[in-house]
Motif scaffolding. Structure first.
Motif, PDB file in Angstrom:
ATOM      1  N   SER A  36       0.697  -1.245   0.060  1.00 45.54           N
ATOM      2  CA  SER A  36      -0.088   0.075   0.104  1.00 45.54           C
ATOM      3  C   SER A  36       0.824   1.285   0.159  1.00 45.54           C
ATOM      4  CB  SER A  36      -0.975  -0.073   1.148  1.00 45.54           C
ATOM      5  OG  SER A  36      -1.713   1.154   1.327  1.00 45.54           O
ATOM      6  N   THR A 140      -9.880   9.837   4.580  1.00 42.52           N
ATOM      7  CA  THR A 140      -9.242   9.165   3.546  1.00 42.52           C
ATOM      8  C   THR A 140      -9.996   8.298   2.489  1.00 42.52           C
ATOM      9  OG1 THR A 140      -7.188   9.075   4.698  1.00 42.52           O
ATOM     10  CG2 THR A 140      -7.405   7.778   2.599  1.00 42.52           C
ATOM     11  N   LEU A 141     -11.047   7.469   3.088  1.00 42.69           N
ATOM     12  CA  LEU A 141     -11.903   6.884   2.069  1.00 42.69           C
ATOM     13  C   LEU A 141     -12.861   7.658   1.526  1.00 42.69           C
ATOM     14  CD1 LEU A 141     -12.426   3.866   4.590  1.00 42.69           C
ATOM     15  CD2 LEU A 141     -11.029   3.952   2.760  1.00 42.69           C
ATOM     16  N   LYS A 143     -12.415  10.847   0.550  1.00 43.14           N
ATOM     17  CA  LYS A 143     -11.638  11.367  -0.735  1.00 43.14           C
ATOM     18  C   LYS A 143     -11.377  10.237  -1.783  1.00 43.14           C
ATOM     19  CE  LYS A 143     -10.261  15.285   2.422  1.00 43.14           C
ATOM     20  NZ  LYS A 143     -11.473  15.891   2.073  1.00 43.14           N
ATOM     21  N   ASN A 144     -11.495   9.379  -1.533  1.00 40.74           N
ATOM     22  CA  ASN A 144     -10.959   8.225  -2.691  1.00 40.74           C
ATOM     23  C   ASN A 144     -12.329   7.837  -3.454  1.00 40.74           C
ATOM     24  OD1 ASN A 144      -9.993   6.017  -4.033  1.00 40.74           O
ATOM     25  ND2 ASN A 144      -9.200   5.185  -2.466  1.00 40.74           N
ATOM     26  N   GLN A 146     -12.470   5.534  -5.487  1.00 46.06           N
ATOM     27  CA  GLN A 146     -12.594   3.894  -5.676  1.00 46.06           C
ATOM     28  C   GLN A 146     -13.293   3.384  -4.489  1.00 46.06           C
ATOM     29  OE1 GLN A 146      -8.640   2.376  -5.733  1.00 46.06           O
ATOM     30  NE2 GLN A 146      -8.091   3.637  -7.578  1.00 46.06           N
ATOM     31  N   SER A 147     -13.631   4.192  -3.381  1.00 42.02           N
ATOM     32  CA  SER A 147     -14.359   3.414  -2.156  1.00 42.02           C
ATOM     33  C   SER A 147     -15.736   3.763  -2.407  1.00 42.02           C
ATOM     34  CB  SER A 147     -13.841   3.980  -1.008  1.00 42.02           C
ATOM     35  OG  SER A 147     -13.840   5.517  -0.948  1.00 42.02           O
TER      36      SER A 147
END
Length: 147
Positions: A36, A140-141, A143-144, A146-147
């Motif tokens: 990661s 973090t999730l 702003k992603n 992909q999540s």
């Protein structure tokens, strides 16, 4: 690597561990964490050792599931806890060699700077104390894409 980079990598590590082990009691390997972070597992283990010494992670050797896990819930680990675990020097340091005491500036710069730098570092630590690994993971999730 710069201290600040070690700190950011430590936050990445703890967020990743929190996300991977949130709903179970699994341990994760430094190899998986390194994927990661996109760095060497040896470098990850060095930072994990600092986090372990600060009681932020636990390690399990051997057995069926060797690896690392948070020592306590991500809601109770602040970014200041992590900072203090991996940053060994003050944020600001004065001259490595004493300035010229016969110089008007050299004689007074350190006494003038010291309280400013001390207050600045304390303010930064106060801000870091307001954020947990759990909230960092959540942000973090969020702003992603992909999540």
């Amino acid at each position: 690597m710069a201290v600040v980079s070690r700190y950011v990598v430590a936050l990445h590590i703890l967020s990743w561990i929190a996300q991977k082990t949130e709903d179970n009691n699994n341990f994760v390997t430094s190899d998986r964490i390194a994927e990661s972070v996109n760095t060497s597992p040896v470098f990850i283990r060095r930072i994990l050792k600092s986090l372990h010494n600060a009681n932020l992670v636990i390690v399990q050797h051997g057995g069926t599931t060797p690896g690392w896990q948070l020592a306590r819930h991500a809601d109770s680990i602040t970014l200041r806890d992590v900072y203090e675990a991996v940053v060994e020097k003050p944020l600001f340091e004065l001259h490595h060699s004493p300035p010229n005491p016969k110089c008007l500036i050299g004689n007074g710069i350190q006494p003038a700077l010291n309280p400013i730098l001390t207050k600045s570092e304390l303010a930064m630590k106060h801000e870091l104390e307001q954020v947990t690994v759990s909230s960092l993971l959540h942000d973090t999730l969020a702003k992603n894409p992909q999540s």
